[in-house]
Enzyme design. Structure first.
Site: not given
Length: 391
Positions: A188, A190-193
């Protein structure tokens, strides 16, 4: 940071290389079920250290595919920590299984070996799987959880949706599947990747990998060596629906973005760890009103969230007031998470429950801005404003 200086609690970082990677696929002959998918899977497996990776449409479908492939179904129980996004529990319900919610450590929000054992007792011998959640990128004690689960005959699916790039105390990367049957990831924004929306499952079991790959595309088998037809079946168009699956495929457009982002994961991890260190330094001045629990011994998390604990009662302000005051000063925040066992759907299923560690954690938690476009000066600003707001 946005153009107006607003600091969201999390956001993606998209480079010109990312844009070009997506444009390259748009110019190609494949928008889905093309070569980007196996390439992304191979690269992600290599990054985590797992033998296999299966791409899918999001982190929720990753959880569902993993539990389905492990044979979770009606009459089974899955043990899930109550501090998580509701998808972790919902995936068990999609399979027809029941959920027993585990309590968590009040400070970290993580399921512990002790809270796992307590939930296992409440499951009454029906537990089929446990889903440890690596909240904010900080990993559970997987060695201990693995031992308890295997002694009880349970399957293990790690919810690693927050933990891309996190390293355990034993030196293993989140997703290497050393202590589990499968590990799931979310991409998603907002995730790191990020892949926009997308997910991945890693495993060291080739049969499990093949089942999940089939199930993500309607249960269709295209490998002649696995056909159930006893004669013929060599026509170029022939395929078999071996089981009832779903359309959980990831398009090549998203996979191309994921591959481009994965190439920069080293940079992302370095930046997130540096921002975490800056938060530790500046938040120390607000202790004991604000706390950021130390990382478990030997771990090197790549944090997805900056989820701190705040003594709102001691500050004489409600969490809602603090969030509104931060927002008015250009700083976003969020709450991760409302304990899932308190959601109306699960209350109707299982009644009221008391999980005291989760209640304490939820009452204090607040996620502050953390994303790779931030600088240490942004962290200093967040902490200074928080100090002002808390008085």
């Amino acid at each position: 940071m946005s153009a107006d200086g607003y600091l969201a609690y999390g956001r993606q970082e998209i480079s010109e290389a990312d844009i070009e990677a997506v444009a390259r696929v748009l110019r190609s002959g494949f928008l889905t079920t093309g070569p980007e998918i196996p390439a992304f899977e191979a690269e992600f497996a290599a990054y985590t250290g797992a033998a296999h990776a299966v791409a899918c449409s999001n982190g929720t479908t990753a959880l569902h595919l993993a539990l389905d492939a492990l044979g979770v179904g009606p009459g089974d129980v899955c043990i899930v920590p109550t501090i998580t996004f509701m998808a972790t529990a919902n995936a068990a319900r999609y399979c027809g299984a029941d959920v027993v919610f585990a309590d968590v450590d009040a400070a970290t929000g993580l399921m512990t070996p002790d809270t796992f054992k307590a939930a296992l007792e409440r499951a009454g011998g029906k537990a089929k799987a446990v889903l440890p959640v690596h909240l904010a990128g900080v990993q559970c004690d997987m060695g201990a959880i693995h031992e308890i689960a295997r002694n009880a005959g349970l399957k293990i699916v790690e919810d690693s949706c927050h933990a891309t790039g996190s390293v355990r105390a034993d030196g293993g990367m989140a997703g290497d599947a050393r202590w589990c049957d499968a590990a799931t990831f979310s991409f998603h924004p907002v995730k790191t990747l990020t892949t926009g929306e997308g997910g991945m499952i890693t495993t060291n079991d080739p049969a499990l990998s093949a089942t999940m790959a089939r199930q993500r595309s309607h249960g269709i088998e295209r490998d002649p060596s696995r056909f159930q037809r006893t004669e013929g079946g060599h026509e170029p168009w022939y395929h078999e629906m071996a089981s009832l699956g779903w359309n959980y495929r990831l398009p090549d457009i998203n996979a191309a973005l994921g591959r481009s982002q994965l190439a920069r994961m080293g940079q992302f991890a370095v930046k997130r760890r540096a921002l975490t260190a800056a938060y530790r330094e500046h938040l120390a001045r607000l202790s004991p009103l604000v706390t950021l629990p130390g990382d478990p011994a030997g771990q090197n998390p790549c944090r997805h969230l900056m989820n701190v604990g705040i003594d709102f009662e001691g500050a004489g302000r409600s969490r809602a007031d603090v969030m509104e005051a931060l927002k008015a000063r250009g700083i976003g925040s969020q709450v991760h998470y409302i304990p899932v066992h308190t959601q109306p759907y699960y209350r109707a299923l299982y009644g009221e429950q008391r999980l005291p560690g989760a209640e304490i954690h939820y009452a204090r938690t607040l996620s502050l801005p953390l994303f790779t476009a931030m600088e240490e000066s942004d962290v200093e600003r967040v902490c200074a404003v928080l100090s002002e707001v808390l008085g």
